[in-house]
Enzyme design. Structure first.
Site, PDB file in Angstrom:
ATOM      1  N   THR A  19      -1.345  -3.298   1.553  1.00 57.99           N
ATOM      2  CA  THR A  19      -0.755  -2.303   0.720  1.00 57.99           C
ATOM      3  C   THR A  19      -1.546  -2.007  -0.662  1.00 57.99           C
ATOM      4  O   THR A  19      -1.053  -2.298  -1.687  1.00 57.99           O
ATOM      5  CB  THR A  19       0.573  -2.574   0.244  1.00 57.99           C
ATOM      6  OG1 THR A  19       0.889  -3.992  -0.220  1.00 57.99           O
ATOM      7  CG2 THR A  19       1.679  -2.448   1.529  1.00 57.99           C
ATOM      8  N   GLY A  20      -2.836  -2.007  -0.474  1.00 56.47           N
ATOM      9  CA  GLY A  20      -3.843  -1.595  -1.467  1.00 56.47           C
ATOM     10  C   GLY A  20      -3.128  -0.302  -2.303  1.00 56.47           C
ATOM     11  O   GLY A  20      -2.923   0.697  -1.516  1.00 56.47           O
ATOM     12  N   THR A  21      -2.441  -0.703  -3.406  1.00 55.47           N
ATOM     13  CA  THR A  21      -1.439  -0.054  -3.776  1.00 55.47           C
ATOM     14  C   THR A  21      -1.361   0.413  -5.581  1.00 55.47           C
ATOM     15  O   THR A  21      -2.257  -0.021  -6.198  1.00 55.47           O
ATOM     16  CB  THR A  21      -0.103  -0.614  -3.472  1.00 55.47           C
ATOM     17  OG1 THR A  21       0.952  -0.059  -3.731  1.00 55.47           O
ATOM     18  CG2 THR A  21      -0.084  -2.051  -4.592  1.00 55.47           C
ATOM     19  N   THR A  22      -0.298   0.917  -5.755  1.00 57.69           N
ATOM     20  CA  THR A  22       0.012   1.397  -7.177  1.00 57.69           C
ATOM     21  C   THR A  22       1.376   1.091  -7.196  1.00 57.69           C
ATOM     22  O   THR A  22       2.252   2.046  -6.589  1.00 57.69           O
ATOM     23  CB  THR A  22      -0.298   2.692  -7.985  1.00 57.69           C
ATOM     24  OG1 THR A  22      -1.668   2.806  -7.794  1.00 57.69           O
ATOM     25  CG2 THR A  22       0.043   2.613  -9.321  1.00 57.69           C
TER      26      THR A  22
END
Length: 220
Positions: A19-22
């Protein structure tokens, strides 16, 4: 000998789902606001455009997940399981602090095997709205506002400049939405829509901002 199928296999098929994410959580006067983008990646490949990274742990406690999708989902499931037993045994709603320390224990005791960072946020009758951060090392710290994930570097300064304690709900919500939108615009591993939840003593309000409705900023 290397099989032909492995040689021909593209790199993204060998990558773990992440979940490469913000993800953002912020305390305001009366509760907390949590928000996240909805992109899940496998290497450079977008595996899911509409992932829900806001995972409920109990009625008014939520977990925001960053890292390996499998690891963070497992942590959330285990914490939720323990909180349900805790609620049955005590007859009272669990505290946000309790949920955060359960997540901390799991990550700390397995930090060599897990790729996981979480934020635990919610409301309880003892301390009101709270945000706890549990990074990959397994430490725990309470924050008034926090942003994490690969897109956090694109919005951290904006939050530092405009956040203040005891903000009104709508003012804080606009701040959080703008921060996630900025990250989506710049970070290749963040994208999709914005999912958010407002947690107060009155309950939980969840909503989605579609990609076509996101705030737009100068991107030259």
């Amino acid at each position: 000998m290397i099989a032909t199928s492995e040689i021909m296999m593209p790199d993204w098929l060998k990558e773990e789902h992440k979940t490469g994410t913000t993800i953002v959580a912020a305390e305001f006067k009366g509760g907390v606001i949590i928000a996240a983008d909805s992109r899940t990646t496998t290497g450079a490949y977008v595996a899911n455009r509409v992932t829900d990274k806001i995972t409920p742990l109990s009625e008014r406690i939520f977990c925001l997940r960053s890292g390996s999708a499998a690891d963070t989902q497992a942590i959330a499931d285990i914490v939720k399981y323990h909180l349900e037993f805790h609620e049955m045994e005590t007859g009272t709603s669990p505290l946000v602090n309790t949920a955060a320390h359960l997540a901390k224990s799991i990550i700390y005791n397995n930090k060599d095997r897990l790729l996981a960072s979480v934020m635990v946020a919610g409301w309880d009758s003892k301390k009101g709205g709270q945000v706890y951060v549990v990074p990959i090392s397994g430490m725990i710290v309470r924050k008034s506002i926090y942003i994490s994930g690969s897109g956090s570097i694109y919005a951290m300064g904006y939050l530092d400049a405009f956040y203040k304690p005891n903000m009104e709900k709508n003012e804080c919500l606009d701040l959080v939405k703008n921060a996630v939108a900025m990250a989506i615009a710049r970070d290749g591993s963040s994208g999709g829509c914005i999912r958010f939840a407002v947690v107060t003593d009155k309950g939980v309000e969840r909503n989605v901002i579609l990609n076509t409705e996101l705030p737009r900023f100068y991107e030259n």
